[in-house]
Write a protein that holds these residues in place. Sequence first.
Motif, PDB file in Angstrom:
ATOM      1  N   LEU A 150     -25.405 -13.308 -33.336  1.00 25.89           N
ATOM      2  CA  LEU A 150     -26.820 -13.628 -33.132  1.00 25.89           C
ATOM      3  C   LEU A 150     -27.165 -13.761 -31.657  1.00 25.89           C
ATOM      4  CD1 LEU A 150     -27.728 -16.226 -35.900  1.00 25.89           C
ATOM      5  CD2 LEU A 150     -28.807 -14.017 -35.510  1.00 25.89           C
ATOM      6  N   LEU A 151     -26.147 -14.030 -30.863  1.00 23.28           N
ATOM      7  CA  LEU A 151     -26.394 -14.266 -29.429  1.00 23.28           C
ATOM      8  C   LEU A 151     -26.008 -13.059 -28.575  1.00 23.28           C
ATOM      9  CD1 LEU A 151     -24.999 -17.905 -29.231  1.00 23.28           C
ATOM     10  CD2 LEU A 151     -27.391 -17.218 -29.323  1.00 23.28           C
ATOM     11  N   ALA A 187     -44.295 -14.743 -33.075  1.00 24.13           N
ATOM     12  CA  ALA A 187     -44.907 -13.948 -32.006  1.00 24.13           C
ATOM     13  C   ALA A 187     -44.373 -12.514 -32.007  1.00 24.13           C
ATOM     14  CB  ALA A 187     -44.651 -14.598 -30.653  1.00 24.13           C
ATOM     15  N   PHE A 188     -43.114 -12.335 -32.386  1.00 18.90           N
ATOM     16  CA  PHE A 188     -42.542 -10.986 -32.446  1.00 18.90           C
ATOM     17  C   PHE A 188     -43.227 -10.172 -33.548  1.00 18.90           C
ATOM     18  CE2 PHE A 188     -38.349 -12.939 -30.807  1.00 18.90           C
ATOM     19  CZ  PHE A 188     -38.765 -12.775 -29.498  1.00 18.90           C
ATOM     20  N   MET A 193     -48.608  -3.465 -31.804  1.00 23.00           N
ATOM     21  CA  MET A 193     -48.090  -2.170 -31.354  1.00 23.00           C
ATOM     22  C   MET A 193     -48.032  -1.145 -32.488  1.00 23.00           C
ATOM     23  SD  MET A 193     -45.022  -3.215 -28.707  1.00 23.00           S
ATOM     24  CE  MET A 193     -43.957  -3.962 -29.927  1.00 23.00           C
ATOM     25  N   GLY A 194     -48.128  -1.624 -33.718  1.00 24.63           N
ATOM     26  CA  GLY A 194     -47.993  -0.725 -34.864  1.00 24.63           C
ATOM     27  C   GLY A 194     -46.562  -0.248 -35.048  1.00 24.63           C
ATOM     28  N   THR A 195     -45.608  -1.098 -34.693  1.00 24.87           N
ATOM     29  CA  THR A 195     -44.201  -0.724 -34.864  1.00 24.87           C
ATOM     30  C   THR A 195     -43.523  -1.642 -35.884  1.00 24.87           C
ATOM     31  OG1 THR A 195     -43.487  -2.146 -33.041  1.00 24.87           O
ATOM     32  CG2 THR A 195     -44.012   0.135 -32.493  1.00 24.87           C
ATOM     33  N   GLU A 196     -42.276  -1.278 -36.203  1.00 25.72           N
ATOM     34  CA  GLU A 196     -41.511  -2.018 -37.209  1.00 25.72           C
ATOM     35  C   GLU A 196     -40.260  -2.582 -36.562  1.00 25.72           C
ATOM     36  OE1 GLU A 196     -42.349  -1.565 -40.672  1.00 25.72           O
ATOM     37  OE2 GLU A 196     -44.103  -0.399 -40.072  1.00 25.72           O
ATOM     38  N   VAL A 197     -39.569  -3.406 -37.337  1.00 30.58           N
ATOM     39  CA  VAL A 197     -38.297  -3.969 -36.886  1.00 30.58           C
ATOM     40  C   VAL A 197     -37.330  -2.866 -36.435  1.00 30.58           C
ATOM     41  CG1 VAL A 197     -36.223  -5.109 -37.795  1.00 30.58           C
ATOM     42  CG2 VAL A 197     -38.469  -6.101 -38.218  1.00 30.58           C
ATOM     43  N   THR A 198     -37.358  -1.747 -37.165  1.00 31.38           N
ATOM     44  CA  THR A 198     -36.383  -0.683 -36.901  1.00 31.38           C
ATOM     45  C   THR A 198     -36.681   0.142 -35.652  1.00 31.38           C
ATOM     46  OG1 THR A 198     -37.673   0.637 -38.443  1.00 31.38           O
ATOM     47  CG2 THR A 198     -35.637  -0.337 -39.282  1.00 31.38           C
ATOM     48  N   VAL A 210     -32.928 -12.966 -27.007  1.00 35.05           N
ATOM     49  CA  VAL A 210     -31.876 -12.301 -27.787  1.00 35.05           C
ATOM     50  C   VAL A 210     -31.741 -12.939 -29.179  1.00 35.05           C
ATOM     51  CG1 VAL A 210     -29.400 -11.793 -27.914  1.00 35.05           C
ATOM     52  CG2 VAL A 210     -30.628 -11.525 -25.750  1.00 35.05           C
ATOM     53  N   LEU A 211     -31.677 -14.253 -29.207  1.00 30.16           N
ATOM     54  CA  LEU A 211     -31.543 -14.937 -30.496  1.00 30.16           C
ATOM     55  C   LEU A 211     -32.728 -14.620 -31.410  1.00 30.16           C
ATOM     56  CD1 LEU A 211     -30.176 -16.949 -32.410  1.00 30.16           C
ATOM     57  CD2 LEU A 211     -31.295 -18.802 -31.162  1.00 30.16           C
ATOM     58  N   GLY A 212     -33.939 -14.709 -30.854  1.00 28.02           N
ATOM     59  CA  GLY A 212     -35.146 -14.416 -31.638  1.00 28.02           C
ATOM     60  C   GLY A 212     -35.118 -12.995 -32.187  1.00 28.02           C
ATOM     61  N   GLY A 213     -34.751 -12.050 -31.335  1.00 28.34           N
ATOM     62  CA  GLY A 213     -34.707 -10.646 -31.746  1.00 28.34           C
ATOM     63  C   GLY A 213     -33.648 -10.401 -32.798  1.00 28.34           C
ATOM     64  N   ASN A 214     -32.470 -10.937 -32.568  1.00 27.47           N
ATOM     65  CA  ASN A 214     -31.374 -10.720 -33.520  1.00 27.47           C
ATOM     66  C   ASN A 214     -31.647 -11.365 -34.879  1.00 27.47           C
ATOM     67  OD1 ASN A 214     -29.882  -9.142 -31.825  1.00 27.47           O
ATOM     68  ND2 ASN A 214     -28.560 -10.791 -31.110  1.00 27.47           N
ATOM     69  N   ARG A 215     -32.393 -12.462 -34.844  1.00 26.18           N
ATOM     70  CA  ARG A 215     -32.754 -13.092 -36.124  1.00 26.18           C
ATOM     71  C   ARG A 215     -33.553 -12.131 -36.991  1.00 26.18           C
ATOM     72  NH1 ARG A 215     -35.942 -18.354 -35.426  1.00 26.18           N
ATOM     73  NH2 ARG A 215     -35.722 -18.412 -37.657  1.00 26.18           N
ATOM     74  N   MET A 216     -34.300 -11.236 -36.341  1.00 21.35           N
ATOM     75  CA  MET A 216     -35.122 -10.272 -37.081  1.00 21.35           C
ATOM     76  C   MET A 216     -34.471  -8.902 -37.154  1.00 21.35           C
ATOM     77  SD  MET A 216     -38.950 -10.969 -35.771  1.00 21.35           S
ATOM     78  CE  MET A 216     -39.699 -10.130 -37.163  1.00 21.35           C
ATOM     79  N   ASN A 217     -33.257  -8.784 -36.586  1.00 18.49           N
ATOM     80  CA  ASN A 217     -32.590  -7.479 -36.549  1.00 18.49           C
ATOM     81  C   ASN A 217     -33.311  -6.471 -35.683  1.00 18.49           C
ATOM     82  OD1 ASN A 217     -30.133  -6.692 -37.602  1.00 18.49           O
ATOM     83  ND2 ASN A 217     -30.835  -7.317 -39.651  1.00 18.49           N
ATOM     84  N   ILE A 218     -33.919  -6.959 -34.623  1.00 24.13           N
ATOM     85  CA  ILE A 218     -34.577  -6.079 -33.657  1.00 24.13           C
ATOM     86  C   ILE A 218     -33.581  -5.775 -32.544  1.00 24.13           C
ATOM     87  CG2 ILE A 218     -36.420  -5.978 -31.919  1.00 24.13           C
ATOM     88  CD1 ILE A 218     -38.154  -7.656 -33.714  1.00 24.13           C
ATOM     89  N   PHE A 219     -33.633  -4.563 -32.014  1.00 22.70           N
ATOM     90  CA  PHE A 219     -32.780  -4.139 -30.907  1.00 22.70           C
ATOM     91  C   PHE A 219     -33.049  -5.049 -29.695  1.00 22.70           C
ATOM     92  CE2 PHE A 219     -31.360  -1.347 -27.469  1.00 22.70           C
ATOM     93  CZ  PHE A 219     -30.241  -0.742 -28.028  1.00 22.70           C
TER      94      PHE A 219
END
Length: 175
Positions: free
Chosen positions: A4-5, A97-98, A105-110, A123-132
């Motif tokens: 996650l980190l 907020a993410f 932006m009209g984008t998705e997690v992927t 990084v933690l916030g992004g990884n929690r959602m599986n965002i790059f």
Amino acid sequence: MMKLLTPDLHVDSVLDLDLEKVKANNIKGLIIDIDNTLVSWELKYASEKTKEWLLNLEKTGFKVCLVSNNTEDRVVTFNEELKLPAIHRAAKPRIGAFKKAMEIMGTEVTNTAIIGDQIFTDVLGGNRMNIFTILVVPIAGKEFWWTTFVRKVERHVLRVVLKDHKGEKTNANRR
Ligand SMILES: [Mg+2]
């Protein structure tokens, strides 16, 4: 926990980011932190070089949204000239907020990436959602004692994580 980190990419500065490599990962939207990612915490505006870099992102086909935990004043002033979509008081690593940024932006997690200088928020916030996630080395500047403390912990975590990473790669190579 360490997963996650751990960022997907780690660069010295946003200016060093290989945008072709980002595109190759199917990334279409960039959520970008402000403080110590784009500008030193104590400066109001980004350097000309950074401003140019930011505005060029849209020209090269990326959607961009600034997402900062800082105040409305800070974000609005920073964004005066840039006029990018921006979210203040984001409360990262919470993910609200993410989600909002991706909606804008009209984008998705992927196909979204998060660029930031802090393991425990960006990084933690992004990884929690599986965002790059893309970690940059923080731009130096005078900071709150709290951030300074968190940094020390981060440096330690990063050392552990990078060591782990190396280990993983070595094992993979052996197979
Ligand atoms: Mg930051």
